[in-house]
Motif scaffolding. Structure first.
Motif, PDB file in Angstrom:
ATOM      1  N   VAL A  47       0.864  -1.172   0.000  1.00  0.00           N
ATOM      2  CA  VAL A  47       0.000   0.000   0.000  1.00  0.00           C
ATOM      3  C   VAL A  47       0.909   1.233   0.000  1.00  0.00           C
ATOM      4  O   VAL A  47       1.868   1.293   0.775  1.00  0.00           O
ATOM      5  CB  VAL A  47      -0.904   0.013   1.240  1.00  0.00           C
ATOM      6  N   PRO A  48       0.659   2.207  -0.892  1.00  0.00           N
ATOM      7  CA  PRO A  48       1.548   3.377  -0.960  1.00  0.00           C
ATOM      8  C   PRO A  48       1.773   4.018   0.409  1.00  0.00           C
ATOM      9  O   PRO A  48       0.836   4.213   1.184  1.00  0.00           O
ATOM     10  CB  PRO A  48       0.804   4.330  -1.902  1.00  0.00           C
ATOM     11  N   GLY A  49       3.061   4.300   0.706  1.00  0.00           N
ATOM     12  CA  GLY A  49       3.411   4.960   1.954  1.00  0.00           C
ATOM     13  C   GLY A  49       3.392   4.072   3.176  1.00  0.00           C
ATOM     14  O   GLY A  49       3.393   4.577   4.304  1.00  0.00           O
ATOM     15  N   SER A  50       3.357   2.740   2.984  1.00  0.00           N
ATOM     16  CA  SER A  50       3.301   1.830   4.129  1.00  0.00           C
ATOM     17  C   SER A  50       4.203   0.630   3.882  1.00  0.00           C
ATOM     18  O   SER A  50       4.761   0.460   2.796  1.00  0.00           O
ATOM     19  CB  SER A  50       1.859   1.349   4.355  1.00  0.00           C
ATOM     20  N   ASP A  51       4.324  -0.215   4.903  1.00  0.00           N
ATOM     21  CA  ASP A  51       5.069  -1.463   4.771  1.00  0.00           C
ATOM     22  C   ASP A  51       4.130  -2.658   4.810  1.00  0.00           C
ATOM     23  O   ASP A  51       4.529  -3.767   5.137  1.00  0.00           O
ATOM     24  CB  ASP A  51       6.115  -1.585   5.883  1.00  0.00           C
ATOM     25  N   ARG A  52       2.863  -2.434   4.454  1.00  0.00           N
ATOM     26  CA  ARG A  52       1.879  -3.512   4.468  1.00  0.00           C
ATOM     27  C   ARG A  52       1.435  -3.862   3.053  1.00  0.00           C
ATOM     28  O   ARG A  52       1.242  -2.984   2.214  1.00  0.00           O
ATOM     29  CB  ARG A  52       0.678  -3.121   5.323  1.00  0.00           C
ATOM     30  N   TYR A  53       1.248  -5.152   2.848  1.00  0.00           N
ATOM     31  CA  TYR A  53       0.842  -5.633   1.533  1.00  0.00           C
ATOM     32  C   TYR A  53      -0.657  -5.431   1.304  1.00  0.00           C
ATOM     33  O   TYR A  53      -1.468  -5.537   2.228  1.00  0.00           O
ATOM     34  CB  TYR A  53       1.133  -7.127   1.400  1.00  0.00           C
ATOM     35  N   ALA A  96       3.293   4.089 -11.151  1.00  0.00           N
ATOM     36  CA  ALA A  96       3.219   3.787  -9.725  1.00  0.00           C
ATOM     37  C   ALA A  96       1.765   3.761  -9.257  1.00  0.00           C
ATOM     38  O   ALA A  96       0.899   4.467  -9.786  1.00  0.00           O
ATOM     39  CB  ALA A  96       4.000   4.830  -8.932  1.00  0.00           C
ATOM     40  N   ILE A  97       1.491   2.948  -8.245  1.00  0.00           N
ATOM     41  CA  ILE A  97       0.176   2.943  -7.604  1.00  0.00           C
ATOM     42  C   ILE A  97       0.054   4.207  -6.769  1.00  0.00           C
ATOM     43  O   ILE A  97       0.936   4.528  -5.971  1.00  0.00           O
ATOM     44  CB  ILE A  97       0.008   1.694  -6.723  1.00  0.00           C
ATOM     45  N   GLN A  98      -1.025   4.942  -6.961  1.00  0.00           N
ATOM     46  CA  GLN A  98      -1.232   6.204  -6.267  1.00  0.00           C
ATOM     47  C   GLN A  98      -2.507   6.146  -5.432  1.00  0.00           C
ATOM     48  O   GLN A  98      -3.492   5.518  -5.820  1.00  0.00           O
ATOM     49  CB  GLN A  98      -1.332   7.356  -7.272  1.00  0.00           C
ATOM     50  N   THR A  99      -2.472   6.828  -4.291  1.00  0.00           N
ATOM     51  CA  THR A  99      -3.644   6.886  -3.418  1.00  0.00           C
ATOM     52  C   THR A  99      -4.539   8.052  -3.815  1.00  0.00           C
ATOM     53  O   THR A  99      -4.092   9.192  -3.891  1.00  0.00           O
ATOM     54  CB  THR A  99      -3.212   7.053  -1.953  1.00  0.00           C
ATOM     55  N   ILE A 100      -5.795   7.775  -4.068  1.00  0.00           N
ATOM     56  CA  ILE A 100      -6.796   8.819  -4.283  1.00  0.00           C
ATOM     57  C   ILE A 100      -7.322   9.305  -2.934  1.00  0.00           C
ATOM     58  O   ILE A 100      -7.413  10.503  -2.673  1.00  0.00           O
ATOM     59  CB  ILE A 100      -7.936   8.297  -5.170  1.00  0.00           C
ATOM     60  N   SER A 104      -6.889   7.861   6.253  1.00  0.00           N
ATOM     61  CA  SER A 104      -6.196   8.988   6.892  1.00  0.00           C
ATOM     62  C   SER A 104      -6.341  10.284   6.103  1.00  0.00           C
ATOM     63  O   SER A 104      -5.823  11.321   6.511  1.00  0.00           O
ATOM     64  CB  SER A 104      -4.714   8.663   7.048  1.00  0.00           C
ATOM     65  N   THR A 105      -7.074  10.265   4.997  1.00  0.00           N
ATOM     66  CA  THR A 105      -7.251  11.460   4.160  1.00  0.00           C
ATOM     67  C   THR A 105      -8.288  12.391   4.788  1.00  0.00           C
ATOM     68  O   THR A 105      -9.386  11.958   5.165  1.00  0.00           O
ATOM     69  CB  THR A 105      -7.694  11.070   2.748  1.00  0.00           C
ATOM     70  N   VAL A 106      -7.959  13.667   4.874  1.00  0.00           N
ATOM     71  CA  VAL A 106      -8.905  14.654   5.385  1.00  0.00           C
ATOM     72  C   VAL A 106     -10.015  14.863   4.357  1.00  0.00           C
ATOM     73  O   VAL A 106      -9.758  15.006   3.153  1.00  0.00           O
ATOM     74  CB  VAL A 106      -8.196  15.991   5.670  1.00  0.00           C
ATOM     75  N   VAL A 107     -11.251  14.847   4.821  1.00  0.00           N
ATOM     76  CA  VAL A 107     -12.397  15.040   3.931  1.00  0.00           C
ATOM     77  C   VAL A 107     -12.349  16.454   3.365  1.00  0.00           C
ATOM     78  O   VAL A 107     -12.213  17.427   4.114  1.00  0.00           O
ATOM     79  CB  VAL A 107     -13.716  14.825   4.698  1.00  0.00           C
ATOM     80  N   PRO A 108     -12.447  16.594   2.035  1.00  0.00           N
ATOM     81  CA  PRO A 108     -12.406  17.950   1.460  1.00  0.00           C
ATOM     82  C   PRO A 108     -13.580  18.785   1.949  1.00  0.00           C
ATOM     83  O   PRO A 108     -14.671  18.263   2.168  1.00  0.00           O
ATOM     84  CB  PRO A 108     -12.456  17.702  -0.045  1.00  0.00           C
ATOM     85  N   GLY A 109     -13.329  20.089   2.134  1.00  0.00           N
ATOM     86  CA  GLY A 109     -14.335  20.992   2.670  1.00  0.00           C
ATOM     87  C   GLY A 109     -15.612  20.980   1.859  1.00  0.00           C
ATOM     88  O   GLY A 109     -15.603  20.634   0.686  1.00  0.00           O
ATOM     89  N   PRO A 110     -16.730  21.309   2.532  1.00  0.00           N
ATOM     90  CA  PRO A 110     -16.872  21.874   3.871  1.00  0.00           C
ATOM     91  C   PRO A 110     -16.471  20.878   4.970  1.00  0.00           C
ATOM     92  O   PRO A 110     -16.980  19.767   5.026  1.00  0.00           O
ATOM     93  CB  PRO A 110     -18.356  22.207   3.961  1.00  0.00           C
ATOM     94  N   ASN A 111     -15.560  21.322   5.851  1.00  0.00           N
ATOM     95  CA  ASN A 111     -15.064  20.483   6.936  1.00  0.00           C
ATOM     96  C   ASN A 111     -14.483  21.410   7.997  1.00  0.00           C
ATOM     97  O   ASN A 111     -13.406  21.969   7.818  1.00  0.00           O
ATOM     98  CB  ASN A 111     -14.000  19.521   6.410  1.00  0.00           C
ATOM     99  N   ASN A 112     -15.216  21.598   9.092  1.00  0.00           N
ATOM    100  CA  ASN A 112     -14.746  22.511  10.144  1.00  0.00           C
ATOM    101  C   ASN A 112     -14.624  21.829  11.498  1.00  0.00           C
ATOM    102  O   ASN A 112     -14.468  22.493  12.526  1.00  0.00           O
ATOM    103  CB  ASN A 112     -15.687  23.713  10.272  1.00  0.00           C
TER     104      ASN A 112
END
Length: 596
Positions: A47-53, A96-100, A104-112
């Motif tokens: 998984v991109p950015g990790s050490d897990r398969y 490369a495999i990329q994460t969309i 852990s991704t912050v939800v795009p606004g509106p987000n307060n």
């Protein structure tokens, strides 16, 4: 089983049983031709950015340029599996495999609204004053989809509540736990539709076309579609003055603060009648138009069909096929039901349909994987808000050695795969049950148990706030490439035997090309050696599961997900070498072939 496309939760058939099916069904199956497969992702990728398969995959989508988008998760861990929406450009320089988006991704606004960094549901101060983090995603309940010719992707996402406000005369309120999102070809994640329609200042997200202004969407069932112009098209559920309602909507995300637009909903009359739509299905869209299934009653439809509409204000609905219309290729029979999963390339529409009243009895065992509340509800164990489980489940049965409860369903005996040409108005039948195929339907137990606490499971849409039950799907995709029209579908060959279960079934993906002689080719099935799909698959492995979705074929590109397993030697004890659940005897992944 690692492949979340597994929809039939009947008693598991081992790979040895699959091999035994060859002698039973090989004579009936169409001849297989050579397909050369490329691995998009498999269990040997991190998984991109990790050490897990990676180790589990939903059905992928692909565009005509070779961009594959998919939902997947990692092996387990003390903190739980990593889960997200990913993409890989198999035709570009950067492969490369990329994460969309991930958990852990912050939800795009509106987000307060901010929450503690280490987890927890209590709101805290946001940066820079506080150390909290804005609301992040916690699940992606359906497979993602990609535009026909652009790298735009659409996905659903669930999260902690994203918006905190105080209504006039009320107390502090937190809302917004689900939405539809657009990922642009510029790598931006943008909100397409949210649950904030009742929040002051966000009326662009309110349900259009009803008298009660400021009504918010409750949920967005199924997988949203996206066009080459960045328009997201989706199904939305809502309450209209307390009445549960549904519809199909769209929003031009790239146009800025424009509102959600209506295609059809529970106030819209079914064309040719004075009966409103009681049920609509997640749509498909391309070339500025949308297709969807709408009926009066989901369980027992008597009116409705498949409809085409432009993505414009107050669109007119065009009937492509309707309940009661004659079935092409079947004399004296009329359509009685349509499948929800329409594939649409701007001209051709593929769909599943049934006719007549004949049926087969099928026993479906309660799921042993996925969301715990849903498993317990089906198996009538655990405590729920109403103190009960699924009344349709049969438990403590002595006809077999299973500890799971099961349900008995009636499955239509007469089923077919059809393609409609929106340019000529012609509909043709490309496959049906009877001679070669025994079934096109695959089953999944999904829904939200009363009082459930564990959210939607991987590969399941348990948060749609509809009661749990067995839901069926048929899988097909259509594409045109120059003068050619190709359609692929998933089907089962097998005999329903003891205890109303399939005995040694073979599932396959099949391809029909037109014009030409109209022959059918087996692309892959559960007799295929694993190394045919994946050179990294263990020697001696056999494909055990395969998955296909409605955007799985574009231009000459076909993409599927699959799992493969080494059959255990009779009487032998296998010594499995494991690394965080990474087993040498298994392989799974997403695979692409270029149809010649």
């Amino acid at each position: 089983m690692t492949n979340s496309s597994k929809a039939l939760q009947i008693k598991a058939l081992g790979a040895a049983a699959v091999l035994a099916a060859v002698a039973v069904t090989a004579a009936a199956a169409p001849k297989t031709s050579a397909f050369h497969w490329e691995t998009v992702v498999n269990n040997n990728d991190f998984v991109p950015g990790s050490d897990r398969y990676f180790n589990s995959y939903n059905q992928p989508s692909v565009n005509s340029r070779g961009m594959v988008v998919f939902r997947a998760r990692s092996t387990g861990h003390a903190q739980g599996p990593l889960s997200g929406i990913f993409r890989r450009d198999v035709s570009g320089r950067d492969r490369a495999i990329q994460t969309i988006a991930s958990r852990s991704t912050v939800v795009p606004g509106p987000n307060n609204t901010c929450y503690p960094q280490g987890g927890g549901q209590d709101a805290t101060d946001c940066p820079p004053e506080g150390s909290g983090q804005f609301s992040t995603f916690n699940e992606f309940p359906s497979f993602p989809r990609v535009a026909l010719n652009r790298d735009f992707a659409a996905t659903r996402g669930n999260s902690q509540p994203v918006w905190t406000y105080t209504p006039e005369g009320g107390s502090e309120t937190r809302v917004g736990t689900s939405g539809v999102y657009l990922h642009t070809d510029g790598n931006q994640l943008l909100p397409g539709a949210t649950q904030l329609g009742s929040v002051p200042g966000y009326c662009i997200y309110q349900v259009p076309g009803i008298d009660a202004l400021g009504t918010r969407f409750d949920q967005f069932p199924g997988a949203p579609a996206v066009t080459d112009n960045g328009v997201v098209v989706f199904k939305g559920n809502y309450a209209d003055n307390g009445v549960a309602s549904t519809g199909v909507f769209f929003r031009d995300v790239l146009a800025g603060d424009v509102p959600v637009q209506l295609i059809a909903h529970s106030v819209t009359n079914i064309p040719g009648s004075d009966t409103p739509f009681g049920s609509t299905a997640p749509p498909s869209a391309a070339e500025g138009r949308v297709v969807f299934v709408g009926v009066d009653n989901e369980e027992l439809p008597s009116k409705g069909g498949i409809y085409l509409a432009p993505l414009s204000e107050n669109p007119e609905l065009t009937v492509l096929a309707a309940i009661g219309d004659p079935v092409p290729g079947v004399q004296g029979q009329n359509y009685s039901r349509f499948g929800e999963g329409l594939s649409f390339d701007g001209r051709f529409v593929s769909f599943w349909a049934t006719w007549g009243g004949a049926s087969n009895t099928l026993r479906l065992y309660c799921p042993e994987e996925g969301n715990r509340d849903r498993r317990d509800f089906c198996n009538n164990r655990g405590m729920f808000a109403d103190g009960s489980g699924d009344a349709n489940s049969i438990c403590n049965d002595t006809t077999d050695d299973s500890d799971s409860c099961y349900q008995v369903l009636q499955v239509p005996a007469n089923q077919g795969i059809f393609v409609h040409d929106t340019r000529t108005g012609e509909t043709v039948q490309v496959a049906r049950t009877g001679d070669v195929y025994d079934d096109f339907l695959y089953w999944n137990y999904s829904g939200a148990p009363p009082g459930g606490s564990h959210g939607g499971g991987h590969g399941e849409s348990g948060d749609d706030r509809e009661p749990p039950r067995w839901r069926s799907s048929a899988f097909a995709a259509v594409t045109s490439n120059g003068s050619a029209r190709w359609v692929v579908w998933k089907a089962r060959n097998g005999v329903i035997g003891v205890n109303d279960q399939y005995e040694n079934p073979v599932d396959g993906i099949y391809l029909h090309k037109s014009p030409g002689r109209g022959s059918v080719t087996t692309v892959v099935d559960t007799q295929t050696p694993g190394t045919v799909l994946d050179r990294e698959a263990p020697a001696g492995s056999v494909v055990t599961e395969i998955g296909l979705e409605r955007d799985g074929m574009r231009s000459n590109l076909l993409v599927i997900n699959a799992s493969m397993t080494v059959p255990p030697a009779e009487g032998a004890v296998q010594q499995a070498e494991e690394e965080e659940g990474h087993e040498d005897e298994d392989m799974a992944g997403i695979y692409l072939t270029r149809v010649r």
